[in-house]
Design a protein around this motif. Structure first.
Motif, PDB file in Angstrom:
ATOM      1  N   MET A  46       0.818  -1.192   0.000  1.00  0.00           N
ATOM      2  CA  MET A  46       0.000   0.000   0.000  1.00  0.00           C
ATOM      3  C   MET A  46       0.861   1.255   0.000  1.00  0.00           C
ATOM      4  SD  MET A  46      -2.747   1.226   2.867  1.00  0.00           S
ATOM      5  CE  MET A  46      -1.654   1.037   4.250  1.00  0.00           C
ATOM      6  N   THR A  47       1.655   1.458   1.034  1.00  0.00           N
ATOM      7  CA  THR A  47       2.464   2.673   1.089  1.00  0.00           C
ATOM      8  C   THR A  47       3.597   2.651   0.069  1.00  0.00           C
ATOM      9  OG1 THR A  47       3.810   1.780   2.883  1.00  0.00           O
ATOM     10  CG2 THR A  47       1.955   3.181   3.505  1.00  0.00           C
ATOM     11  N   ASP A  48       3.991   1.449  -0.362  1.00  0.00           N
ATOM     12  CA  ASP A  48       5.039   1.378  -1.381  1.00  0.00           C
ATOM     13  C   ASP A  48       4.577   2.019  -2.689  1.00  0.00           C
ATOM     14  OD1 ASP A  48       6.818   0.160   0.317  1.00  0.00           O
ATOM     15  OD2 ASP A  48       6.311  -1.870  -0.346  1.00  0.00           O
ATOM     16  N   ASP A  49       3.326   1.793  -3.057  1.00  0.00           N
ATOM     17  CA  ASP A  49       2.776   2.402  -4.267  1.00  0.00           C
ATOM     18  C   ASP A  49       2.708   3.916  -4.127  1.00  0.00           C
ATOM     19  OD1 ASP A  49       2.460  -0.095  -5.385  1.00  0.00           O
ATOM     20  OD2 ASP A  49       0.356  -0.272  -4.758  1.00  0.00           O
ATOM     21  N   VAL A  50       2.309   4.376  -2.949  1.00  0.00           N
ATOM     22  CA  VAL A  50       2.223   5.815  -2.701  1.00  0.00           C
ATOM     23  C   VAL A  50       3.613   6.434  -2.741  1.00  0.00           C
ATOM     24  CG1 VAL A  50       1.504   7.585  -1.042  1.00  0.00           C
ATOM     25  CG2 VAL A  50       0.129   5.524  -1.326  1.00  0.00           C
ATOM     26  N   LYS A  51       4.568   5.802  -2.083  1.00  0.00           N
ATOM     27  CA  LYS A  51       5.949   6.302  -2.099  1.00  0.00           C
ATOM     28  C   LYS A  51       6.506   6.328  -3.518  1.00  0.00           C
ATOM     29  CE  LYS A  51       7.531   5.111   2.507  1.00  0.00           C
ATOM     30  NZ  LYS A  51       8.480   4.326   3.303  1.00  0.00           N
ATOM     31  N   ARG A  52       6.247   5.289  -4.280  1.00  0.00           N
ATOM     32  CA  ARG A  52       6.736   5.219  -5.659  1.00  0.00           C
ATOM     33  C   ARG A  52       6.140   6.353  -6.498  1.00  0.00           C
ATOM     34  NH1 ARG A  52       4.868   0.457  -6.962  1.00  0.00           N
ATOM     35  NH2 ARG A  52       6.358  -0.513  -5.576  1.00  0.00           N
ATOM     36  N   PHE A  53       4.838   6.607  -6.339  1.00  0.00           N
ATOM     37  CA  PHE A  53       4.177   7.682  -7.072  1.00  0.00           C
ATOM     38  C   PHE A  53       4.822   9.036  -6.755  1.00  0.00           C
ATOM     39  CE2 PHE A  53       1.078  11.131  -7.122  1.00  0.00           C
ATOM     40  CZ  PHE A  53       0.646  11.073  -8.430  1.00  0.00           C
ATOM     41  N   PHE A  54       4.990   9.323  -5.472  1.00  0.00           N
ATOM     42  CA  PHE A  54       5.555  10.618  -5.087  1.00  0.00           C
ATOM     43  C   PHE A  54       7.042  10.718  -5.411  1.00  0.00           C
ATOM     44  CE2 PHE A  54       1.753  10.876  -2.258  1.00  0.00           C
ATOM     45  CZ  PHE A  54       1.202  11.983  -2.888  1.00  0.00           C
ATOM     46  N   HIS A  55       7.757   9.595  -5.367  1.00  0.00           N
ATOM     47  CA  HIS A  55       9.167   9.612  -5.771  1.00  0.00           C
ATOM     48  C   HIS A  55       9.282   9.958  -7.255  1.00  0.00           C
ATOM     49  CE1 HIS A  55      13.402   8.654  -5.799  1.00  0.00           C
ATOM     50  NE2 HIS A  55      13.195   7.871  -6.843  1.00  0.00           N
ATOM     51  N   ASN A  56       8.420   9.358  -8.074  1.00  0.00           N
ATOM     52  CA  ASN A  56       8.415   9.697  -9.501  1.00  0.00           C
ATOM     53  C   ASN A  56       8.056  11.163  -9.712  1.00  0.00           C
ATOM     54  OD1 ASN A  56       9.116   7.133 -10.321  1.00  0.00           O
ATOM     55  ND2 ASN A  56       7.000   6.473 -10.586  1.00  0.00           N
ATOM     56  N   MET A  57       7.146  11.665  -8.919  1.00  0.00           N
ATOM     57  CA  MET A  57       6.766  13.069  -9.004  1.00  0.00           C
ATOM     58  C   MET A  57       7.953  13.980  -8.658  1.00  0.00           C
ATOM     59  SD  MET A  57       3.358  14.567  -7.326  1.00  0.00           S
ATOM     60  CE  MET A  57       2.836  16.218  -7.651  1.00  0.00           C
ATOM     61  N   LEU A  58       8.723  13.596  -7.642  1.00  0.00           N
ATOM     62  CA  LEU A  58       9.928  14.361  -7.282  1.00  0.00           C
ATOM     63  C   LEU A  58      10.899  14.445  -8.455  1.00  0.00           C
ATOM     64  CD1 LEU A  58      10.987  13.284  -3.677  1.00  0.00           C
ATOM     65  CD2 LEU A  58      10.597  15.598  -4.478  1.00  0.00           C
ATOM     66  N   GLN A  59      10.984  13.367  -9.211  1.00  0.00           N
ATOM     67  CA  GLN A  59      11.903  13.330 -10.346  1.00  0.00           C
ATOM     68  C   GLN A  59      11.389  14.136 -11.534  1.00  0.00           C
ATOM     69  OE1 GLN A  59      14.855  11.964  -9.724  1.00  0.00           O
ATOM     70  NE2 GLN A  59      13.980  11.488  -7.740  1.00  0.00           N
ATOM     71  N   ARG A  60      10.069  14.159 -11.738  1.00  0.00           N
ATOM     72  CA  ARG A  60       9.485  14.790 -12.924  1.00  0.00           C
ATOM     73  C   ARG A  60       9.237  16.286 -12.796  1.00  0.00           C
ATOM     74  NH1 ARG A  60       4.915  10.518 -13.535  1.00  0.00           N
ATOM     75  NH2 ARG A  60       3.954  12.134 -12.327  1.00  0.00           N
TER      76      ARG A  60
END
Length: 124
Positions: A1-15
């Motif tokens: 659950m939180t892994d998906d959320v973390k992955r989404f926001f990590h990608n957002m940090l990069q983009r």
């Protein structure tokens, strides 16, 4: 659950150009997810600052302005966007040149990603 959320926001940090930090907190400012590129925005990440969103949102509601969706604060060296996703608050910290419009445009995607986390916070 939180892994998906973390992955989404990590990608957002990069983009998103200029985005330095993303935090997901409860309404009292307790961090649930904390992702950052560097330590330059430590002062904005203090619970005392993070919990002021709820107070400001409540005050604007008392003025008859309706439900607060976002609060954007611009300082000399950085910008802060706080999104009302109650019972969660999502805080974005970016440089003075951060593309805040890009962050705001992802509002519906953020809602979808946080659904499961919201239910977990509400149930506990």
């Amino acid at each position: 659950m939180t892994d998906d959320v973390k992955r989404f926001f990590h990608n957002m940090l990069q983009r998103v150009t200029g985005l330095r930090c993303v935090m997901v907190t409860d309404r009292d400012g307790v961090p649930l997810i904390d992702l950052k590129k560097d330590k330059s925005s430590e002062i904005v990440m203090k619970p005392a600052f993070l919990s002021t969103f709820t107070l400001a949102a409540e005050q604007s509601n008392k003025l008859g302005l309706g439900r607060t969706r976002n609060i954007i604060s611009v300082y000399a060296d950085y910008q802060v966007v706080q999104m009302n996703k109650l019972p969660l608050v999502v805080t974005f910290i970016g440089t003075e040149n951060c593309n805040i419009g890009h962050v705001l445009a992802m509002d519906s995607q953020i809602d979808a990603v946080l659904e499961e986390l919201k239910s977990a916070v509400t149930d506990s």
